[in-house]
Every structure is written in structure tokens, then in C-alpha cells.
Design a protein around this motif. Structure first.
Motif, short mmCIF file in Angstrom:
data_model
loop_
_atom_site.label_atom_id
_atom_site.label_comp_id
_atom_site.label_asym_id
_atom_site.label_seq_id
_atom_site.Cartn_x
_atom_site.Cartn_y
_atom_site.Cartn_z
N LEU A 369 0.84 -1.19 0.00
CA LEU A 369 0.00 0.00 0.00
C LEU A 369 0.88 1.24 0.00
O LEU A 369 1.85 1.32 0.76
CB LEU A 369 -0.90 0.05 1.23
N GLN A 371 0.61 5.15 0.83
CA GLN A 371 -0.19 6.21 1.45
C GLN A 371 0.55 7.52 1.18
O GLN A 371 1.48 7.88 1.89
CB GLN A 371 -0.34 5.96 2.95
N THR A 384 -4.65 2.77 6.07
CA THR A 384 -3.32 2.31 6.44
C THR A 384 -3.40 1.12 7.39
O THR A 384 -2.73 0.10 7.19
CB THR A 384 -2.51 3.45 7.09
N ALA A 387 -4.81 -1.95 5.59
CA ALA A 387 -3.79 -2.65 4.79
C ALA A 387 -2.86 -3.47 5.68
O ALA A 387 -2.50 -4.60 5.34
CB ALA A 387 -2.99 -1.64 3.98
N VAL A 394 3.59 -0.75 4.23
CA VAL A 394 3.06 0.55 3.83
C VAL A 394 4.20 1.50 3.50
O VAL A 394 5.14 1.66 4.29
CB VAL A 394 2.18 1.16 4.94
N GLY A 396 4.58 5.28 3.15
CA GLY A 396 3.77 6.46 3.45
C GLY A 396 4.57 7.73 3.54
O GLY A 396 5.80 7.71 3.74
N THR A 402 -0.02 9.40 9.83
CA THR A 402 0.69 8.23 9.29
C THR A 402 1.93 7.93 10.12
O THR A 402 2.30 6.77 10.30
CB THR A 402 1.08 8.47 7.82
N VAL A 406 2.68 3.99 11.05
CA VAL A 406 3.77 3.25 10.39
C VAL A 406 5.06 3.45 11.17
O VAL A 406 5.47 4.59 11.43
CB VAL A 406 3.95 3.73 8.94
N GLY A 412 6.95 -0.53 7.51
CA GLY A 412 6.94 0.11 6.21
C GLY A 412 8.07 1.10 6.11
O GLY A 412 8.98 1.12 6.94
#
Length: 478
Positions: A369, A371, A384, A387, A394, A396, A402, A406, A412
Motif C-alpha cells: 500500500l 499512502q 493504512t 492494509a 506501507v 507512506g 501516518t 507506520v 513500512g
């Protein structure tokens, strides 16, 4: 919800897949919305008491915020105390965007404990559309009463209600626009749920009554700190007691994410996106708009392809998926996106999917994903955590809520917003495209993080505590 047909034009290369009937039914059952509507649990569960101490959540730097504790070992519905109370919900619109859907799901939760819930949309346009009609019908089916925001009946409900929830800063226009001289009677029982991060919402006409309401609720510490500083420095007013409540994944979504999704994954890939079993899919799932960064995502995707080509890296075919297309709403911007795809000759690698309330099939089908929300980022961004529930890493922007979801390098990778983030995002995409084990490890860590702190029972307890405190404050102010 059926997806709209793609517009006829020279943009025929942009495929807009439709789910077959059996998978539409599956997606409908779980009812997962694009803009992140949530379902709160009906029975509280024990929580990790250290869940709010993570260094990535800098709540200690934000004065006057209330860190809402979770209530462990409590049985029954945490909102049972709202039974038979009257709650008025005020939204600035009724659409598939995040704020209205969040408020609507809260309405359903309150109805689940026999709360009398009344909904008004302010301002409400006279032009009805299919989405608005569907959402209104859904609320009526759940026993939510709908009123005209400007009628005397709406004023009467506001005056006799136990709680008024204003959803988004823009909804503040209703206070003076409708209540007028009676506004002071309603302010003591207002909970202001704020989701906005953009500067143009900081208008005194919208939020001048903030200091006098019973409380504010915001989805991330970053956003809460931003509101506190901006209201003080720019508007010369103070925020009320502010509660930060992170969102949580529904049990319905977790059941699908933790189940067997291979058949759904294969179907969406083969029948809808027309990609191979081993192909790697990077997806951005958000309403298409410049603020969500689809243009920069496509530029980064193209740069990734150039890096892989120049370095002669052997990888499976790579694809970019944009879920949230709406040519009627964002015609100029979408034309820019599709023209870029055409100019770069990557039509077979980029897939546009129309805006839909059911994104679970795409979460099952993709590998990473992205973001990519720009400027100050997302207030929270529930897609987020959805996912992450599907074991997806992720990529992002290092902005907004975020950064509270994350963990960079663990669940991520983060990159800067704006044009300076294009190449870092491209390199991060190369990194995950060429290291399967890293994708798997980050996806597993993301899932573990969701289980630790982003489940519906975490949020259910917290939002119940907020409502209790706001009701107490309301009595003190009245």
C-alpha cells in the motif's frame, strides 16, 4: 455499491474493473468503505496497558491533550451508558469521504444501545445524487432520524439533546447559521470531532466557538498539536479539552484479513486487473485528488521502472493500482494522471479503479500500500491500518497521523511529501519489489502492530470514555 462506468474518450487504456457478482456479495457483507468507515465492537476486551507509550506517538509534547486510557476487563457494551439518550449529529456533507462515514458508523453504534440519534447535514444541497440517497437509506434502515438542518425541528432537537457532535470544522457554520441567538444554550453539550489538517479550515467563522464547547476529539496527536498551535497563534483562541482517539479495524475486516483470501486475490488479479499471479502490485487507495498525491505516486512508479531497467534488475512485472477514481468529481486532475500514463507508455502497468465502498478485494489482491497524502498528510488514514491487517507493508509520507501508525523501517518505509519525496518513494518501491522477505517481514510486523493497538475494542473503550467525560463536562458548563 456499483462502480461507475469509465468515461468514453481517448482514455480507453485506463481499465476500470468490475467485481463479479459473488465477490461483490462478499465485499458487501464485510462493508468496508473506501474512506474508512469504522465499526466499533459491542463487547469490550482487555487492552495492552502500555499501548500508548510508543515513542512514535509524541503525546507528551502536546499540552492540554487528554490521553484516553482503555478500560481493561470490562464486560458488556462500553457505550451502554448512552442508552435512551438523545444525540444530534451534524455533518457538513453526506458523501463517501472519511468524516461523514466515520460519523455515520458512530451513529449505528449508538443505535445499537438504543440511543436516539438524529442526523442533519449542513449545508445540504438541493441536488440529490445516488450516493447521498443510498447513504440516507442506509441510515434510515438503522433507525437514524434525518432532519433538515435549517428547520425549527433541528433547533428543537439541539436544545433538548443530551449531546451534539459536530463532525469536522466546517460543520461549525451551523452553530451561528441556524441556532443564532440560541447558540449559547447548545455549546456546553457539543463534542467537536475534527478531522481536517489543511490550513483553509482555520477560519474564525468556522471555529470561533471552540473554546466554549464541552470537548474536542481528534484522530491523531500530530493533528491535535497542529490545531492547538494554529488556533492560539492565528486565531487567538484556545482549544477546549481535547481527546485524541486513534481509529480501529472492525471485526468484520479482521475476519476477512485473517481468513483464506487466496481465491479472492486470484480472482481480482486475473479477472479484474488482468495481471499475473506473481506480478507485484503497488496500490494507492484514496479518493483521487491532488492532496492524496496520485500524481506523485505515478511519477515515483515511473522512476522505479527506470531504475530497474537501467540497473537490469530481474523482477516480476510491476503494476500501479489507483483505487478511488471519479472522473465527474476530479476531471481535470484525472486527465492529468491518465495523460501522464499515456505519455510515458505505461498503460499496461497502471490500473484505475472507480471509487467504491468496498476496498477489501483490492487489499487482498495487492502487495504494497502507498499512502501518499501530501502537505500535512492524513489526520489518521484508516486505510493504512486496514492494509496492515492484510499483512501489507506501507510506503507512506512522513506527515500527519501516518507517522503514528507506520514504524519506519519496521512496518513500512516513510518518505517526504512533495516533489522531493518522488525519488525516495521510487527507491523504496524498488527496495520492496526486489526483496520479498522484507515485504513479508514488514507485513507481519504491521499486522502485529494492528493487533496491539488498532483494533475496534481499543477504540470502543476510548471513545466511550470520551463521551462520558464530555457528558460530565456538559453538566458542569450548563
Amino acid at each position: 455499491m456499483p462502480m461507475a462506468k469509465p468515461p468514453p474518450s481517448s482514455l480507453s487504456h485506463a481499465r476500470t474493473p468490475l467485481l463479479t457478482r459473488r465477490f461483490v456479495l462478499l465485499a458487501s457483507v464485510i462493508a468496508v468503505s473506501l474512506s474508512l468507515g469504522f465499526f466499533l465492537c459491542r463487547s469490550a476486551a482487555s487492552c495492552n496497558p502500555t499501548a500508548t507509550s510508543d515513542a512514535s506517538i509524541q503525546h507528551e509534547t502536546v499540552p492540554k491533550l487528554v490521553l484516553v486510557p482503555t478500560l481493561a476487563d470490562r464486560s458488556g457494551n462500553p457505550l451502554q451508558f448512552m442508552r435512551n439518550k438523545l444525540v444530534l449529529l451534524v455533518s457538513h456533507e453526506l458523501s463517501l469521504s472519511g468524516g461523514p462515514l466515520l460519523l455515520m458508523e458512530l451513529a449505528f453504534l449508538l443505535r445499537g444501545v438504543n440511543t436516539k440519534v438524529v442526523w442533519i447535514t449542513y449545508p445540504k444541497t438541493d441536488e440529490a445524487n445516488d450516493v447521498t440517497n443510498r447513504l440516507e437509506h442506509k441510515m434510515l434502515n438503522h433507525g437514524v432520524e434525518l432532519l433538515n438542518a435549517k428547520n425549527q425541528e433541528a433547533i428543537d432537537v439541539a436544545l433538548k439533546s443530551d449531546l451534539v457532535i459536530l463532525n469536522t470544522a466546517v460543520a461549525g457554520k451551523w452553530l451561528d447559521g441556524v441556532l443564532k441567538e440560541k447558540v449559547h444554550k447548545v455549546l456546553p453539550k457539543v463534542l467537536w470531532w475534527i478531522h481536517e489538517m489543511r490550513g483553509h479550515y482555520f477560519k474564525l467563522d468556522y471555529v470561533k466557538h471552540l473554546p466554549y464547547v464541552a470537548g474536542a476529539m481528534i484522530d491523531s496527536y500530530v493533528t491535535a498539536a497542529y490545531w492547538k498551535n494554529r488556533t492560539s497563534e492565528r486565531l487567538k483562541i484556545e482549544m477546549p479539552k481535547t481527546h485524541v482517539v486513534h481509529l480501529g479495524n472492525s471485526k468484520e475486516l479482521m475476519k476477512v484479513a485473517e481468513g483464506e483470501i487466496s481465491a479472492l486475490r486470484e480472482h481480482v488479479r486475473h479477472q479484474d486487473l488482468h495481471v499475473g499471479k506473481e506480478d507485484i502490485l503497488f496500490a494507492l487507495i484514496n479518493s483521487v485528488s491532488r492532496g492524496k498525491g496520485q500524481d506523485l505516486f505515478l511519477q515515483a512508479f515511473y522512476q522505479m521502472l527506470q531504475i530497474i531497467k537501467s540497473q537490469k534488475i530481474k523482477v516480476p512485472p510491476l503494476h500501479a493500482v489507483i483505487v478511488g477514481s471519479d472522473m465527474n468529481a476530479q476531471t481535470k486532475f484525472e486527465l492529468e494522471l491518465r495523460n501522464f500514463v499515456s505519455r510515458k507508455g505505461i498503460q499496461d502497468r497502471v490500473h484505475f479503479v472507480n471509487k467504491t465502498m468496498n476496498v477489501t478485494p483490492y487489499l487482498a489482491a495487492i502487495d504494497v500500500l502507498v499512502q501518499n497524502s501530501q502537505a500535512r498528510g492524513e489526520c489518521f488514514g484508516r486505510i493504512t491500518i486496514e492494509a496492515m491487517a492484510f499483512h501489507l507493508p506501507v510506503l507512506g509520507t512522513a506527515a500527519g497521523g501516518t507517522t503514528e501508525i507506520v514504524v519506519d523501517g519496521t512496518t513500512g518505509l516513510l518518505h517526504s511529501p512533495g516533489k522531493e519525496g518522488i525519488m525516495p518513494l521510487a527507491r523504496n518501491m524498488v527496495d520492496l519489489a526486489t526483496h520479498v522477505e522484507r515485504r513479508v517481514r514488514m507485513g507481519r510486523k504491521g499486522y502485529e502492530r494492528v493487533k496491539e493497538r488498532f483494533m475496534e475494542h481499543h477504540m470502543a473503550d476510548r471513545i466511550a470514555d470520551v463521551l462520558k467525560q464530555v457528558l460530565t463536562t456538559s453538566k458542569e458548563l450548563s
